[in-house]
Write a protein that holds these residues in place. Sequence first.
Motif, PDB file in Angstrom:
ATOM      1  N   TRP A  60      39.723  22.988  35.017  1.00 54.22           N
ATOM      2  CA  TRP A  60      40.111  22.948  36.435  1.00 54.22           C
ATOM      3  C   TRP A  60      40.684  21.579  36.804  1.00 54.22           C
ATOM      4  N   SER A  61      40.063  20.489  36.337  1.00 52.29           N
ATOM      5  CA  SER A  61      40.528  19.152  36.717  1.00 52.29           C
ATOM      6  C   SER A  61      41.908  18.840  36.142  1.00 52.29           C
ATOM      7  N   ASN A  63      44.316  21.055  35.564  1.00 52.94           N
ATOM      8  CA  ASN A  63      45.280  21.793  36.386  1.00 52.94           C
ATOM      9  C   ASN A  63      45.398  21.197  37.791  1.00 52.94           C
ATOM     10  N   TRP A  64      44.296  20.717  38.358  1.00 51.49           N
ATOM     11  CA  TRP A  64      44.338  20.075  39.673  1.00 51.49           C
ATOM     12  C   TRP A  64      45.191  18.811  39.612  1.00 51.49           C
ATOM     13  N   PHE A  65      44.974  17.990  38.572  1.00 51.74           N
ATOM     14  CA  PHE A  65      45.731  16.751  38.441  1.00 51.74           C
ATOM     15  C   PHE A  65      47.228  17.040  38.296  1.00 51.74           C
ATOM     16  N   ALA A  67      48.845  19.630  39.430  1.00 47.80           N
ATOM     17  CA  ALA A  67      49.355  20.095  40.728  1.00 47.80           C
ATOM     18  C   ALA A  67      49.538  18.933  41.693  1.00 47.80           C
ATOM     19  N   GLU A  68      48.601  17.987  41.703  1.00 49.41           N
ATOM     20  CA  GLU A  68      48.717  16.817  42.579  1.00 49.41           C
ATOM     21  C   GLU A  68      49.902  15.945  42.173  1.00 49.41           C
TER      22      GLU A  68
END
Length: 169
Positions: A60-61, A63-65, A67-68
């Motif tokens: 998750w982290s 993919n979050w990074f 996206a950010e």
Amino acid sequence: MSAFFVELWESIFTPGPTPTILRATNVTFACLQLVLALLLAATYSIHCVVLSVLCAGLWWSVNWFAAELKAVQEAERAKEEREGTSGADKDKEKRRRGELDTGESDTEVEVDTGRIPASADAVSSVVEVVAPEGELKKRGEDTPAGTQSSASTEDEWEKVSESEKEKDK
């Protein structure tokens, strides 16, 4: 399939998260989760559950990074479009100021553009020579004999040898 691996290899050398790297990362994490689920079914070990939770959090982290990072890049692109400056215009401005890395060398070099600094009157062209005050002393002159800094390594080994001999008696 070989085209994917070629794209993956080329995207390794491309800055930022590319779609190919993200796809490979997601497939790898999915396979790891599958292996952990199979291990959990085979062993009923709490370790597999913990590892699966850690894997999911890392997945998750990542993919979050990505996206950010993509959101920041899009915001910068939109800002450039509003200001009307393109990347080439920025490169020209940086080159004029001597800030552009040409990639020829790993050494950073400041380029003198011939401009006079705004505070040229504050810069003194006279160098003051300061006379040395006092005398230089060698280390160990003021230290009393027997301190640890004055003891040599050989003296320490002799002390160890003597204590070993006393233990043997």
